[in-house]
Design a protein around this motif. Sequence first.
Motif, PDB file in Angstrom:
ATOM      1  N   GLY A   5      30.170  28.669 -14.987  1.00 48.91           N
ATOM      2  CA  GLY A   5      29.477  28.197 -13.791  1.00 48.91           C
ATOM      3  C   GLY A   5      29.214  29.273 -12.761  1.00 48.91           C
ATOM      4  O   GLY A   5      28.306  29.154 -11.940  1.00 48.91           O
ATOM      5  N   ALA A   6      29.971  30.367 -12.815  1.00 59.65           N
ATOM      6  CA  ALA A   6      29.800  31.438 -11.824  1.00 59.65           C
ATOM      7  C   ALA A   6      28.421  32.065 -11.876  1.00 59.65           C
ATOM      8  O   ALA A   6      27.944  32.608 -10.892  1.00 59.65           O
ATOM      9  CB  ALA A   6      30.858  32.520 -12.027  1.00 59.65           C
ATOM     10  N   VAL A   7      27.754  31.994 -13.034  1.00 58.22           N
ATOM     11  CA  VAL A   7      26.448  32.655 -13.143  1.00 58.22           C
ATOM     12  C   VAL A   7      25.297  31.742 -12.753  1.00 58.22           C
ATOM     13  O   VAL A   7      24.160  32.182 -12.656  1.00 58.22           O
ATOM     14  CB  VAL A   7      26.200  33.211 -14.566  1.00 58.22           C
ATOM     15  N   TYR A  14      16.862  37.182  -5.526  1.00 53.85           N
ATOM     16  CA  TYR A  14      16.627  38.481  -4.897  1.00 53.85           C
ATOM     17  C   TYR A  14      17.127  38.526  -3.455  1.00 53.85           C
ATOM     18  O   TYR A  14      17.130  39.573  -2.837  1.00 53.85           O
ATOM     19  CB  TYR A  14      15.130  38.818  -4.918  1.00 53.85           C
ATOM     20  N   SER A  15      17.543  37.406  -2.927  1.00 49.73           N
ATOM     21  CA  SER A  15      17.921  37.348  -1.516  1.00 49.73           C
ATOM     22  C   SER A  15      19.289  37.980  -1.273  1.00 49.73           C
ATOM     23  O   SER A  15      20.129  38.074  -2.173  1.00 49.73           O
ATOM     24  CB  SER A  15      17.960  35.888  -1.042  1.00 49.73           C
ATOM     25  N   GLU A  16      19.484  38.408  -0.040  1.00 46.46           N
ATOM     26  CA  GLU A  16      20.788  38.955   0.351  1.00 46.46           C
ATOM     27  C   GLU A  16      21.876  37.881   0.219  1.00 46.46           C
ATOM     28  O   GLU A  16      23.021  38.187  -0.093  1.00 46.46           O
ATOM     29  CB  GLU A  16      20.732  39.497   1.775  1.00 46.46           C
ATOM     30  N   GLU A  17      21.478  36.634   0.453  1.00 44.06           N
ATOM     31  CA  GLU A  17      22.432  35.520   0.318  1.00 44.06           C
ATOM     32  C   GLU A  17      23.015  35.498  -1.090  1.00 44.06           C
ATOM     33  O   GLU A  17      24.221  35.349  -1.279  1.00 44.06           O
ATOM     34  CB  GLU A  17      21.703  34.201   0.616  1.00 44.06           C
ATOM     35  N   TRP A  18      22.149  35.658  -2.095  1.00 40.25           N
ATOM     36  CA  TRP A  18      22.634  35.626  -3.472  1.00 40.25           C
ATOM     37  C   TRP A  18      23.484  36.855  -3.772  1.00 40.25           C
ATOM     38  O   TRP A  18      24.499  36.758  -4.453  1.00 40.25           O
ATOM     39  CB  TRP A  18      21.494  35.520  -4.468  1.00 40.25           C
ATOM     40  N   HIS A  19      23.112  38.015  -3.272  1.00 37.68           N
ATOM     41  CA  HIS A  19      23.899  39.218  -3.533  1.00 37.68           C
ATOM     42  C   HIS A  19      25.315  39.033  -3.000  1.00 37.68           C
ATOM     43  O   HIS A  19      26.291  39.392  -3.674  1.00 37.68           O
ATOM     44  CB  HIS A  19      23.236  40.447  -2.901  1.00 37.68           C
ATOM     45  N   ALA A  20      25.434  38.471  -1.811  1.00 32.40           N
ATOM     46  CA  ALA A  20      26.759  38.220  -1.234  1.00 32.40           C
ATOM     47  C   ALA A  20      27.506  37.168  -2.049  1.00 32.40           C
ATOM     48  O   ALA A  20      28.701  37.315  -2.329  1.00 32.40           O
ATOM     49  CB  ALA A  20      26.620  37.776   0.224  1.00 32.40           C
ATOM     50  N   GLU A  21      26.799  36.121  -2.441  1.00 35.82           N
ATOM     51  CA  GLU A  21      27.417  35.045  -3.236  1.00 35.82           C
ATOM     52  C   GLU A  21      27.875  35.567  -4.592  1.00 35.82           C
ATOM     53  O   GLU A  21      28.961  35.234  -5.063  1.00 35.82           O
ATOM     54  CB  GLU A  21      26.428  33.889  -3.413  1.00 35.82           C
ATOM     55  N   ALA A  22      27.050  36.389  -5.235  1.00 32.94           N
ATOM     56  CA  ALA A  22      27.404  36.950  -6.543  1.00 32.94           C
ATOM     57  C   ALA A  22      28.670  37.790  -6.449  1.00 32.94           C
ATOM     58  O   ALA A  22      29.531  37.735  -7.332  1.00 32.94           O
ATOM     59  CB  ALA A  22      26.245  37.786  -7.083  1.00 32.94           C
ATOM     60  N   GLU A  23      28.796  38.521  -5.360  1.00 32.36           N
ATOM     61  CA  GLU A  23      29.986  39.344  -5.171  1.00 32.36           C
ATOM     62  C   GLU A  23      31.231  38.470  -5.035  1.00 32.36           C
ATOM     63  O   GLU A  23      32.273  38.773  -5.615  1.00 32.36           O
ATOM     64  CB  GLU A  23      29.817  40.232  -3.938  1.00 32.36           C
ATOM     65  N   THR A  24      31.126  37.360  -4.283  1.00 36.81           N
ATOM     66  CA  THR A  24      32.284  36.474  -4.138  1.00 36.81           C
ATOM     67  C   THR A  24      32.646  35.816  -5.467  1.00 36.81           C
ATOM     68  O   THR A  24      33.800  35.485  -5.693  1.00 36.81           O
ATOM     69  CB  THR A  24      32.042  35.376  -3.075  1.00 36.81           C
ATOM     70  N   ASN A  29      26.276  43.319  -9.834  1.00 38.61           N
ATOM     71  CA  ASN A  29      24.933  43.336  -9.262  1.00 38.61           C
ATOM     72  C   ASN A  29      24.302  44.672  -9.650  1.00 38.61           C
ATOM     73  O   ASN A  29      24.381  45.651  -8.922  1.00 38.61           O
ATOM     74  CB  ASN A  29      24.978  43.171  -7.748  1.00 38.61           C
ATOM     75  N   LEU A  30      23.689  44.697 -10.832  1.00 35.32           N
ATOM     76  CA  LEU A  30      23.084  45.917 -11.365  1.00 35.32           C
ATOM     77  C   LEU A  30      21.634  45.952 -10.912  1.00 35.32           C
ATOM     78  O   LEU A  30      20.774  45.302 -11.487  1.00 35.32           O
ATOM     79  CB  LEU A  30      23.198  45.920 -12.894  1.00 35.32           C
ATOM     80  N   LYS A  31      21.367  46.720  -9.862  1.00 34.24           N
ATOM     81  CA  LYS A  31      20.066  46.675  -9.198  1.00 34.24           C
ATOM     82  C   LYS A  31      19.003  47.532  -9.878  1.00 34.24           C
ATOM     83  O   LYS A  31      17.824  47.326  -9.642  1.00 34.24           O
ATOM     84  CB  LYS A  31      20.205  47.107  -7.738  1.00 34.24           C
ATOM     85  N   THR A  32      19.393  48.506 -10.665  1.00 35.15           N
ATOM     86  CA  THR A  32      18.414  49.400 -11.266  1.00 35.15           C
ATOM     87  C   THR A  32      18.653  49.518 -12.767  1.00 35.15           C
ATOM     88  O   THR A  32      19.731  49.189 -13.272  1.00 35.15           O
ATOM     89  CB  THR A  32      18.479  50.816 -10.651  1.00 35.15           C
ATOM     90  N   THR A  33      17.651  50.036 -13.455  1.00 32.83           N
ATOM     91  CA  THR A  33      17.779  50.297 -14.886  1.00 32.83           C
ATOM     92  C   THR A  33      18.938  51.252 -15.137  1.00 32.83           C
ATOM     93  O   THR A  33      19.727  51.058 -16.072  1.00 32.83           O
ATOM     94  CB  THR A  33      16.464  50.904 -15.428  1.00 32.83           C
ATOM     95  N   VAL A  34      19.053  52.266 -14.300  1.00 28.24           N
ATOM     96  CA  VAL A  34      20.120  53.253 -14.461  1.00 28.24           C
ATOM     97  C   VAL A  34      21.492  52.599 -14.323  1.00 28.24           C
ATOM     98  O   VAL A  34      22.441  52.973 -15.014  1.00 28.24           O
ATOM     99  CB  VAL A  34      19.949  54.409 -13.448  1.00 28.24           C
ATOM    100  N   ASP A  35      21.602  51.607 -13.470  1.00 28.04           N
ATOM    101  CA  ASP A  35      22.866  50.881 -13.321  1.00 28.04           C
ATOM    102  C   ASP A  35      23.167  50.035 -14.547  1.00 28.04           C
ATOM    103  O   ASP A  35      24.325  49.859 -14.928  1.00 28.04           O
ATOM    104  CB  ASP A  35      22.829  49.960 -12.102  1.00 28.04           C
TER     105      ASP A  35
END
Length: 195
Positions: A5-7, A14-24, A29-35
């Motif tokens: 369920g975490a995913v 793409y929102s900052e809200e989701w980035h913060a939520e994903a971290e919790t 959060n792999l933002k680039t191809t290189v990552d």
Amino acid sequence: MENHGAVIFNGNGYSEEWHAEAETRGLKNLKTTVDSLPEYLIPQSRELFSKYGVFNEAELESRFEVGVEQYVMTLVVEANLTAEIAQTTILPAAIRFQTELAQNVGALKAAGIEADTADPVAVSELVTELRAGPAGLKVAVAGAHDHEGIGEATYLRDSVIPAMAAVRAAADALEEVVADDLWALPTYQEMLYIL
């Protein structure tokens, strides 16, 4: 649901809200191809792909290496084209426009009319920015040869992409002011509103 369920997220990924939520939730959060490319080689990926017979160790290594090579080659081509288009298409149009503006100011002054020099000055500043961009981009691309593999890809992401963005910013600003009859490329307006 308890295991995975975490995913699940039904909002804007793409929102900052989701980035913060994903971290919790403990999600990467792999933002680039290189990552993301090194994820082929982590133990969990190796175990998953081999368990289901998708890829063996050598195939995962190969996928990683090919992905890095494709990223590097694509970015170098894009950077070189960015510099070339800026120098051979955008800069000449901007200089022609700059010349027209300067001639207009000169003609007005010769006729005894006070000329507004704000536009020529603004265009000149953008031309100066654009002139510097391709040179900086070429230096950045040349620096990639000092690295190998994922290090080269990381260097390109961190050095070449920002240099490309600087060229683009100057070009975009010029597109907004250069006369349409001098601008050889399709404008954003033309691309968005083609009938």
